[in-house]
Design a protein around this motif. Structure first.
Motif, PDB file in Angstrom:
ATOM      1  N   HIS A 156       0.842  -1.193   0.000  1.00  0.00           N
ATOM      2  CA  HIS A 156       0.000   0.000   0.000  1.00  0.00           C
ATOM      3  C   HIS A 156       0.878   1.245   0.000  1.00  0.00           C
ATOM      4  O   HIS A 156       2.081   1.165   0.276  1.00  0.00           O
ATOM      5  CB  HIS A 156      -0.958  -0.022   1.189  1.00  0.00           C
ATOM      6  N   PRO A 157       0.319   2.433  -0.289  1.00  0.00           N
ATOM      7  CA  PRO A 157       1.135   3.653  -0.398  1.00  0.00           C
ATOM      8  C   PRO A 157       2.004   3.964   0.825  1.00  0.00           C
ATOM      9  O   PRO A 157       3.045   4.594   0.685  1.00  0.00           O
ATOM     10  CB  PRO A 157       0.104   4.752  -0.630  1.00  0.00           C
ATOM     11  N   GLY A 158       1.665   3.494   1.994  1.00  0.00           N
ATOM     12  CA  GLY A 158       2.482   3.764   3.168  1.00  0.00           C
ATOM     13  C   GLY A 158       3.637   2.779   3.355  1.00  0.00           C
ATOM     14  O   GLY A 158       4.518   2.981   4.189  1.00  0.00           O
ATOM     15  N   HIS A 159       3.644   1.708   2.589  1.00  0.00           N
ATOM     16  CA  HIS A 159       4.674   0.671   2.749  1.00  0.00           C
ATOM     17  C   HIS A 159       6.014   1.171   2.229  1.00  0.00           C
ATOM     18  O   HIS A 159       6.079   1.917   1.252  1.00  0.00           O
ATOM     19  CB  HIS A 159       4.238  -0.589   1.993  1.00  0.00           C
ATOM     20  N   ARG A 160       7.104   0.727   2.863  1.00  0.00           N
ATOM     21  CA  ARG A 160       8.420   1.231   2.474  1.00  0.00           C
ATOM     22  C   ARG A 160       8.876   0.712   1.100  1.00  0.00           C
ATOM     23  O   ARG A 160       9.741   1.318   0.479  1.00  0.00           O
ATOM     24  CB  ARG A 160       9.460   0.897   3.538  1.00  0.00           C
ATOM     25  N   LEU A 161       8.303  -0.379   0.604  1.00  0.00           N
ATOM     26  CA  LEU A 161       8.655  -0.898  -0.716  1.00  0.00           C
ATOM     27  C   LEU A 161       7.664  -0.491  -1.815  1.00  0.00           C
ATOM     28  O   LEU A 161       7.759  -0.953  -2.943  1.00  0.00           O
ATOM     29  CB  LEU A 161       8.769  -2.421  -0.670  1.00  0.00           C
ATOM     30  N   HIS A 162       6.709   0.384  -1.457  1.00  0.00           N
ATOM     31  CA  HIS A 162       5.703   0.813  -2.426  1.00  0.00           C
ATOM     32  C   HIS A 162       6.342   1.492  -3.644  1.00  0.00           C
ATOM     33  O   HIS A 162       5.847   1.381  -4.766  1.00  0.00           O
ATOM     34  CB  HIS A 162       4.685   1.757  -1.784  1.00  0.00           C
ATOM     35  N   LYS A 163       7.471   2.160  -3.427  1.00  0.00           N
ATOM     36  CA  LYS A 163       8.154   2.847  -4.523  1.00  0.00           C
ATOM     37  C   LYS A 163       8.624   1.833  -5.583  1.00  0.00           C
ATOM     38  O   LYS A 163       8.640   2.119  -6.774  1.00  0.00           O
ATOM     39  CB  LYS A 163       9.339   3.639  -3.978  1.00  0.00           C
ATOM     40  N   LEU A 164       9.005   0.630  -5.154  1.00  0.00           N
ATOM     41  CA  LEU A 164       9.461  -0.407  -6.083  1.00  0.00           C
ATOM     42  C   LEU A 164       8.320  -1.241  -6.647  1.00  0.00           C
ATOM     43  O   LEU A 164       8.331  -1.604  -7.824  1.00  0.00           O
ATOM     44  CB  LEU A 164      10.445  -1.347  -5.376  1.00  0.00           C
ATOM     45  N   PHE A 165       7.361  -1.585  -5.800  1.00  0.00           N
ATOM     46  CA  PHE A 165       6.286  -2.499  -6.205  1.00  0.00           C
ATOM     47  C   PHE A 165       4.938  -1.796  -6.172  1.00  0.00           C
ATOM     48  O   PHE A 165       4.281  -1.733  -5.142  1.00  0.00           O
ATOM     49  CB  PHE A 165       6.256  -3.721  -5.289  1.00  0.00           C
ATOM     50  N   ASN A 166       4.530  -1.265  -7.313  1.00  0.00           N
ATOM     51  CA  ASN A 166       3.225  -0.642  -7.449  1.00  0.00           C
ATOM     52  C   ASN A 166       2.733  -0.870  -8.870  1.00  0.00           C
ATOM     53  O   ASN A 166       3.404  -1.499  -9.684  1.00  0.00           O
ATOM     54  CB  ASN A 166       3.282   0.852  -7.101  1.00  0.00           C
TER      55      ASN A 166
END
Length: 185
Positions: A156-166
């Motif tokens: 989800h947008p708050g997750h630290r890996l959201h930048k990589l996996f979206n």
């Protein structure tokens, strides 16, 4: 002398080569070039009957939809005029009909210069990850849709890996598999 040198080089590597000069009609791969008439037309060997994937086969719908269109496009590209197309089309139309396709091959003049355009530079994209599950028409689950739903809930947008996996960095498409039946011995 050049011919002799080429033949000698091929013989040293265990290859055979056939060189013919001053020909007016040449068959090259799947096209015949007629230098006298200044035309080109589709070519196939005598016993080479086209065989296509059946319309009811277990292939992705995009593959089955594109096949007759690609056959039509290829025949148009190999034919310099409508007469050459009409002479070659019945064999390919019959092969498409036997494979269960309803498409009718139609002649459309193609500009051969469109194939010689310089390629545009490829745009550089951010890193993308691909998910390619195998396609099987018997599976009722929308695998890619479920994968994206899982991706949205886990990253989800708050997750630290959201930048990589979206949805912008993860792409998905089905793939076909090789035939698993044993090959004839």
């Amino acid at each position: 002398n050049v011919k002799k040198e080429i033949c000698q080089i091929c013989r040293t590597h265990g290859l055979k080569i056939k060189i013919e000069c001053n020909k007016k009609v040449v068959h090259y791969l799947d096209v015949t070039f007629d230098l006298v008439k200044g035309e080109h037309r589709p070519f196939r060997k005598e016993n080479n009957i086209p065989l296509y994937v059946h319309a009811m086969s277990n292939h992705p719908p995009s593959v089955k939809k594109a096949l007759p269109l690609n056959v039509n496009k290829r025949l148009n590209a190999l034919s310099s005029n409508e007469l050459a197309f009409k002479n070659a089309a019945p064999l390919y139309q019959d092969a498409l009909n036997r494979a269960g396709y309803k498409h009718t091959l139609i002649y459309k003049k193609i500009n051969p210069n469109q194939f010689n355009k310089p390629k545009k530079s490829r745009p550089r994209h951010k890193r993308q990850f691909w998910y390619n599950p195998p396609f099987d028409g018997r599976v009722n689950t929308h695998v890619i849709q479920r994968m994206f739903a899982t991706l949205d809930s886990c990253y989800h947008p708050g997750h630290r890996l959201h930048k990589l996996f979206n949805r912008h960095t993860v792409k998905a498409s089905y793939r076909t598999l090789a035939n698993m039946s044993p090959s004839p011995a």
